[in-house]
Design a protein around this motif. Structure first.
Motif, PDB file in Angstrom:
ATOM      1  N   LEU A 293       0.808  -1.217   0.000  1.00 54.87           N
ATOM      2  CA  LEU A 293       0.000   0.000   0.000  1.00 54.87           C
ATOM      3  C   LEU A 293       0.842   1.269   0.000  1.00 54.87           C
ATOM      4  CD1 LEU A 293      -2.734  -1.062   2.560  1.00 54.87           C
ATOM      5  CD2 LEU A 293      -2.845  -1.158   0.081  1.00 54.87           C
ATOM      6  N   GLY A 294       2.095   1.144   0.411  1.00 54.70           N
ATOM      7  CA  GLY A 294       2.940   2.332   0.450  1.00 54.70           C
ATOM      8  C   GLY A 294       4.198   2.057   1.249  1.00 54.70           C
ATOM      9  N   THR A 295       5.222   2.883   1.042  1.00 55.04           N
ATOM     10  CA  THR A 295       6.508   2.716   1.717  1.00 55.04           C
ATOM     11  C   THR A 295       6.747   3.898   2.642  1.00 55.04           C
ATOM     12  OG1 THR A 295       7.402   1.483  -0.153  1.00 55.04           O
ATOM     13  CG2 THR A 295       8.984   2.450   1.373  1.00 55.04           C
ATOM     14  N   VAL A 296       7.176   3.594   3.877  1.00 59.52           N
ATOM     15  CA  VAL A 296       7.506   4.634   4.858  1.00 59.52           C
ATOM     16  C   VAL A 296       9.022   4.704   4.982  1.00 59.52           C
ATOM     17  CG1 VAL A 296       7.220   5.420   7.239  1.00 59.52           C
ATOM     18  CG2 VAL A 296       5.361   4.168   6.105  1.00 59.52           C
ATOM     19  N   GLU A 297       9.594   5.861   4.652  1.00 57.17           N
ATOM     20  CA  GLU A 297      11.035   6.071   4.807  1.00 57.17           C
ATOM     21  C   GLU A 297      11.329   6.580   6.225  1.00 57.17           C
ATOM     22  OE1 GLU A 297      12.959   5.203   2.418  1.00 57.17           O
ATOM     23  OE2 GLU A 297      11.562   5.056   0.730  1.00 57.17           O
ATOM     24  N   ASP A 298      12.575   6.403   6.681  1.00 56.75           N
ATOM     25  CA  ASP A 298      12.996   6.859   8.013  1.00 56.75           C
ATOM     26  C   ASP A 298      12.082   6.330   9.106  1.00 56.75           C
ATOM     27  OD1 ASP A 298      15.080   8.268   6.874  1.00 56.75           O
ATOM     28  OD2 ASP A 298      13.904  10.092   6.656  1.00 56.75           O
ATOM     29  N   ALA A 299      11.657   5.089   8.964  1.00 56.44           N
ATOM     30  CA  ALA A 299      10.787   4.476   9.964  1.00 56.44           C
ATOM     31  C   ALA A 299      11.629   3.898  11.102  1.00 56.44           C
ATOM     32  CB  ALA A 299       9.954   3.369   9.323  1.00 56.44           C
ATOM     33  N   ILE A 300      11.014   3.785  12.285  1.00 61.32           N
ATOM     34  CA  ILE A 300      11.653   3.136  13.421  1.00 61.32           C
ATOM     35  C   ILE A 300      11.210   1.675  13.408  1.00 61.32           C
ATOM     36  CG2 ILE A 300      11.813   3.045  15.932  1.00 61.32           C
ATOM     37  CD1 ILE A 300      11.283   6.056  15.961  1.00 61.32           C
ATOM     38  N   VAL A 301      12.150   0.777  13.205  1.00 61.69           N
ATOM     39  CA  VAL A 301      11.849  -0.651  13.064  1.00 61.69           C
ATOM     40  C   VAL A 301      12.633  -1.417  14.111  1.00 61.69           C
ATOM     41  CG1 VAL A 301      11.889  -2.625  11.503  1.00 61.69           C
ATOM     42  CG2 VAL A 301      11.487  -0.340  10.587  1.00 61.69           C
TER      43      VAL A 301
ATOM     44  N   GLN B 155      14.816  -0.225  31.075  1.00 60.60           N
ATOM     45  CA  GLN B 155      13.637   0.588  31.361  1.00 60.60           C
ATOM     46  C   GLN B 155      12.546   0.280  30.334  1.00 60.60           C
ATOM     47  OE1 GLN B 155      13.344   2.329  34.028  1.00 60.60           O
ATOM     48  NE2 GLN B 155      15.503   2.270  34.691  1.00 60.60           N
ATOM     49  N   PRO B 156      11.311   0.032  30.838  1.00 55.87           N
ATOM     50  CA  PRO B 156      10.210  -0.298  29.911  1.00 55.87           C
ATOM     51  C   PRO B 156       9.697   0.951  29.205  1.00 55.87           C
ATOM     52  CG  PRO B 156       9.383  -0.227  32.155  1.00 55.87           C
ATOM     53  CD  PRO B 156      10.870   0.001  32.255  1.00 55.87           C
ATOM     54  N   ARG B 157       9.276   0.774  27.968  1.00 55.22           N
ATOM     55  CA  ARG B 157       8.623   1.844  27.212  1.00 55.22           C
ATOM     56  C   ARG B 157       7.374   1.273  26.545  1.00 55.22           C
ATOM     57  NH1 ARG B 157      12.337   5.616  24.860  1.00 55.22           N
ATOM     58  NH2 ARG B 157      13.764   6.348  26.496  1.00 55.22           N
ATOM     59  N   ASN B 158       6.253   1.893  26.793  1.00 57.61           N
ATOM     60  CA  ASN B 158       5.043   1.525  26.057  1.00 57.61           C
ATOM     61  C   ASN B 158       5.130   2.129  24.660  1.00 57.61           C
ATOM     62  OD1 ASN B 158       3.824   0.090  28.156  1.00 57.61           O
ATOM     63  ND2 ASN B 158       2.961   1.955  29.056  1.00 57.61           N
ATOM     64  N   VAL B 159       4.797   1.328  23.656  1.00 57.44           N
ATOM     65  CA  VAL B 159       4.956   1.773  22.274  1.00 57.44           C
ATOM     66  C   VAL B 159       3.684   1.542  21.473  1.00 57.44           C
ATOM     67  CG1 VAL B 159       7.453   1.427  22.215  1.00 57.44           C
ATOM     68  CG2 VAL B 159       5.939  -0.462  21.582  1.00 57.44           C
ATOM     69  N   ALA B 160       3.520   2.362  20.436  1.00 54.55           N
ATOM     70  CA  ALA B 160       2.470   2.139  19.435  1.00 54.55           C
ATOM     71  C   ALA B 160       3.127   1.514  18.217  1.00 54.55           C
ATOM     72  CB  ALA B 160       1.809   3.464  19.062  1.00 54.55           C
ATOM     73  N   VAL B 161       2.473   0.491  17.667  1.00 52.00           N
ATOM     74  CA  VAL B 161       3.084  -0.235  16.556  1.00 52.00           C
ATOM     75  C   VAL B 161       2.279  -0.028  15.275  1.00 52.00           C
ATOM     76  CG1 VAL B 161       4.083  -1.956  18.096  1.00 52.00           C
ATOM     77  CG2 VAL B 161       1.844  -2.383  17.071  1.00 52.00           C
TER      78      VAL B 161
ATOM     79  N   THR C  46       9.975  -8.164  11.799  1.00 50.14           N
ATOM     80  CA  THR C  46      10.117  -6.815  12.334  1.00 50.14           C
ATOM     81  C   THR C  46       8.759  -6.181  12.632  1.00 50.14           C
ATOM     82  OG1 THR C  46      10.125  -5.773  10.154  1.00 50.14           O
ATOM     83  CG2 THR C  46      12.266  -6.445  11.054  1.00 50.14           C
ATOM     84  N   VAL C  47       8.819  -5.123  13.461  1.00 46.19           N
ATOM     85  CA  VAL C  47       7.629  -4.336  13.779  1.00 46.19           C
ATOM     86  C   VAL C  47       7.997  -2.864  13.649  1.00 46.19           C
ATOM     87  CG1 VAL C  47       5.954  -3.723  15.570  1.00 46.19           C
ATOM     88  CG2 VAL C  47       6.739  -6.084  15.377  1.00 46.19           C
ATOM     89  N   GLN C  48       7.148  -2.097  12.995  1.00 48.97           N
ATOM     90  CA  GLN C  48       7.346  -0.651  12.943  1.00 48.97           C
ATOM     91  C   GLN C  48       6.776  -0.032  14.221  1.00 48.97           C
ATOM     92  OE1 GLN C  48       4.838   1.393  10.207  1.00 48.97           O
ATOM     93  NE2 GLN C  48       5.892   3.361  10.418  1.00 48.97           N
ATOM     94  N   VAL C  49       7.571   0.796  14.875  1.00 48.54           N
ATOM     95  CA  VAL C  49       7.119   1.505  16.072  1.00 48.54           C
ATOM     96  C   VAL C  49       6.772   2.930  15.672  1.00 48.54           C
ATOM     97  CG1 VAL C  49       7.766   2.347  18.361  1.00 48.54           C
ATOM     98  CG2 VAL C  49       8.470   0.062  17.617  1.00 48.54           C
ATOM     99  N   THR C  50       5.526   3.317  15.907  1.00 50.68           N
ATOM    100  CA  THR C  50       5.055   4.643  15.489  1.00 50.68           C
ATOM    101  C   THR C  50       5.001   5.626  16.652  1.00 50.68           C
ATOM    102  OG1 THR C  50       2.763   3.918  15.782  1.00 50.68           O
ATOM    103  CG2 THR C  50       3.724   3.687  13.588  1.00 50.68           C
TER     104      THR C  50
END
Length: 321
Positions: free
Chosen positions: A246-254, A278-284, A291-295
């Motif tokens: 559907l599309g490509t995301v550049e400079d993504a956090i993976v 240290q824990p961090r809650n993330v949106a994916v 891999t998972v993209q973290v948004t």
């Protein structure tokens, strides 16, 4: 053991592996199921009923456009055609004679006109019989592979009798549906990949059409793609596992997918900070097999811990190996 300076504990740092987040590229994809279809497919039937006098095709073979496949008994029509041809020849000869006599006053204009009219009527009758004779032949409407036949020579067939199936399978079509939320992102010309059970590696195709409306019952948009099939190994009716980029995301956090663990309120990763976990809650976002993209929740340059996920807790001393 007490450290003697306020009741803290000395704990041996836990050895872990970690990765420093660098900008990456992710491609958002939607996965769906599809079905392979022939590029063209037709059930061969007769235009006019009668007894089959000749079957001219072998089951499962290739035929060319225009090839005569089935001949139905047309003996009566051919006899009628022969009689009309004879009558037309006599009428044409009579019209030629009367044309010469007309100039000399040997026949009236009315007699000549009646003979010319008779010629035209016979020509029309002959054309009709020739069309009826052609309806007794079943020809291939396009080049393709013919399937198993349903009739035998000598059988009586009607226009409702199915004789065989003719299909063009190169290219092959792939029918699939996507959720209405992606309807505006799937366009003709877009590349797709798909897998079938008979082929080890994914194959490539291209979207060439979408339906004009979203299905109101399923809230999905029907999409159709084409893929080359030169070796004819892809067959209509096969199940396909389809992936649509559907599309490509550049400079993504993976991050590696195993570094993300589910919690009661979402997803979590551990980062290394000042020698502790240290824990961090993330949106994916987009997920792949590895891999998972973290948004949200991480930044480029953060150090994400990638081992010992079950043993990590907030503040645990760590040593990156």
């Amino acid at each position: 053991a007490s450290d003697g300076d306020g009741g803290g504990t000395d704990e041996a740092p836990m050895g872990v592996t970690a990765t420093v987040l660098q900008p990456g590229t992710v491609t958002e994809q939607v996965r769906t199921n599809g079905t392979l279809r022939a590029d063209e497919s037709v059930e061969l039937t007769a235009e006019a009923g009668g007894k089959i006098t000749d079957l001219r095709f072998e089951e499962g073979t290739r035929v060319e456009e225009g090839d005569l496949l089935v001949q139905i008994n047309d003996a009566e029509l051919r006899a009628r055609k022969q009689r009309l041809e004879h009558e037309l020849q006599l009428a044409s000869d009579r019209a030629e004679r009367q044309k010469r006599l007309l100039a000399e006053g040997g026949v009236s204009q009315e007699e000549y006109d009646a003979t010319v009219n008779e010629v035209e009527v016979l020509k029309a009758d002959l054309s009709l019989v020739e069309a009826q004779i052609e309806k007794k032949k079943i020809r291939a409407p396009f080049s393709g592979l013919i399937g198993l036949r349903e009739v035998s020579e000598g059988a009586y067939v009607s226009p409702q009798t199915q004789i065989a199936t003719l299909q063009r399978v190169n290219p092959v079509k792939i029918d699939f549906s996507v959720s209405e939320q992606y309807a505006s992102q799937v366009m003709p010309g877009q590349s797709i990949s798909f897998s079938v059970r008979s082929r080890e590696h994914p194959l490539e195709g291209e979207v060439y059409a979408t339906n004009s409306k979203v299905n109101a019952d399923t809230r999905t948009l029907q999409v159709r793609a084409r893929a080359p099939n030169p070796d004819k190994r892809l067959r209509p009716g096969m199940f396909a596992d389809v992936q649509v980029p559907l599309g490509t995301v550049e400079d993504a956090i993976v991050v590696p997918s195993f570094a993300v663990t589910p919690t009661l309120d979402g997803q979590r990763v551990f980062v290394a900070e000042s020698g502790t976990a240290q824990p961090r809650n993330v949106a994916v976002g987009v997920r792949t097999d590895s891999t998972v993209q973290v948004t949200g929740g991480l930044a480029l340059g953060d150090t994400v811990i990638t081992s010992g996920m079950q043993e990590l807790r907030a503040g645990l001393p760590i040593r990156i190996e």
